[in-house]
Design an enzyme around this catalytic site. Structure first.
Site, short mmCIF file in Angstrom:
data_model
loop_
_atom_site.label_atom_id
_atom_site.label_comp_id
_atom_site.label_asym_id
_atom_site.label_seq_id
_atom_site.Cartn_x
_atom_site.Cartn_y
_atom_site.Cartn_z
N LYS A 1 6.62 -12.52 -23.59
CA LYS A 1 6.41 -11.30 -22.79
C LYS A 1 5.72 -10.24 -23.64
O LYS A 1 4.77 -9.59 -23.19
CB LYS A 1 7.76 -10.77 -22.27
N GLN B 1 16.85 -8.85 -20.65
CA GLN B 1 16.81 -10.30 -20.50
C GLN B 1 18.20 -10.85 -20.14
O GLN B 1 19.19 -10.49 -20.77
CB GLN B 1 16.30 -10.93 -21.81
N ASP C 1 12.03 -6.06 -12.92
CA ASP C 1 12.62 -7.33 -12.48
C ASP C 1 12.90 -7.32 -10.98
O ASP C 1 13.11 -8.39 -10.39
CB ASP C 1 13.96 -7.55 -13.19
#
Ligand code: GUN
Length: 301
Positions: free
Chosen positions: A54, A98, A121
């Protein structure tokens, strides 16, 4: 016979290129640099790989990458304090914590603490609710990437029969909402579904997101269907380790009209959509028009 192989890797490269172009315009026209903060708690090896990828792709797109690595035993209060700092930081437009988090943490409480405008997200209850009611939201990255591939493959999805196998908050449920918004007739199947093979066989669009290697067989697929395989399962086969999807690719490719491979299908789309969400969050924060990097130039609106 033989399905068209949907090139997620190639399509994702196109999305990233369009994000990078838009980032360049934001920088030259407005002096803005979109920023993405990624928080990793603990040392889960798979999560470390994702977080590194990422960060690399964020920088390649011309955006600012802020990485925060916390020890596995960090108290939840310290993670919440970091999230509060990132919420208040004007250089940060997107925040990703995460998952999975260590067992002593409550992922729901952490997600709820993220500013919904920075929730790239799309996991915050506000974004889930906005998506479910057809309003402008930040949409979870993996289903968003699946939808881009479906539009690219099929064009208009209206009226098609879609079956999503898997009901997770990260993929299955938001995928179903996105397909409903495209006017598909949507079924969510899961581990308690009866006659799963027959349910799958109805699908013009079959999205597999169950996390079980090759569970979906070629015989379960309607001839000509479009199959999107979200699974990434590591198995040992013939003495070596390999990645396979939730769909038995060899069998399904004989029957389907189009299918995503594993690897090289849905996987690369997820980070591309994360970059696109960060770009969109930055534009919204500054009241600027939002680009749509999911659509190639000249593609039908
Ligand atoms: N872990 C596996 N997939 C995801 C994802 O899409 N977002 C976050 N935050 N964690 C994940």
């Amino acid at each position: 016979m033989g399905a068209r192989i949907i090139d997620g890797r190639g399509f994702a490269a196109g999305v990233r290129a369009r994000v990078a172009e838009a980032v360049g315009r934001l920088r030259s026209g407005h002096g803005l640099v979109p920023g993405l903060a990624v928080v990793l708690v603990g040392e889960d090896p798979a999560s470390q790989v994702y977080v590194r990828n990422k960060a690399v792709q964020t920088r390649e797109a011309g955006m600012a990458s802020f990485e925060h690595r916390l020890a596995a035993e960090t108290p939840q209060a310290a993670l919440l304090a970091l999230v509060a700092r990132l919420n208040a930081d004007p250089a940060v437009h997107g925040i990703l914590v995460q998952l999975p988090l260590p067992a002593h943490m409550d992922a729901g409480a952490v997600i709820a603490a993220i500013d919904p405008r920075k929730d790239v997200d799309g996991f915050h209850a506000l974004n889930v609710g906005l998506l479910g009611t057809g309003q402008k939201a930040l949409v979870p990255c993996t289903p968003s990437g699946c939808l881009m591939l479906l539009r690219e493959t099929l064009g208009d999805l209206s009226g098609l029969e879609a079956v999503v196998v898997g009901r997770s908050n990260i993929v299955g449920k938001p995928m179903a909402q996105l397909l409903l918004a495209e006017n598909c007739t949507v079924t969510i199947a899961h581990s308690r579904t009866r006659e799963l093979a027959a349910v799958c066989r109805r699908a013009d669009i079959l999205v597999a997101a169950v996390g079980r290697a090759r569970m979906i067989r070629g015989e379960w697929i309607k001839p000509g269907a479009t199959v999107i395989d979200v699974g990434i399962n590591r198995i040992e086969e013939e003495g070596r380790s390999r990645l396979v999807g939730d769909v038995d690719f060899a069998g399904a490719a004989q029957v389907a009209g189009a299918i995503t491979p594993v690897p090289g299908g849905v996987g690369p789309m997820t980070i591309a959509c994360l970059l696109a969400n960060t770009l969109v969050a930055c534009c919204r924060a500054h009241g600027l028009p939002e680009p749509d990097p999911g659509r190639a130039e000249g593609a039908a609106a």
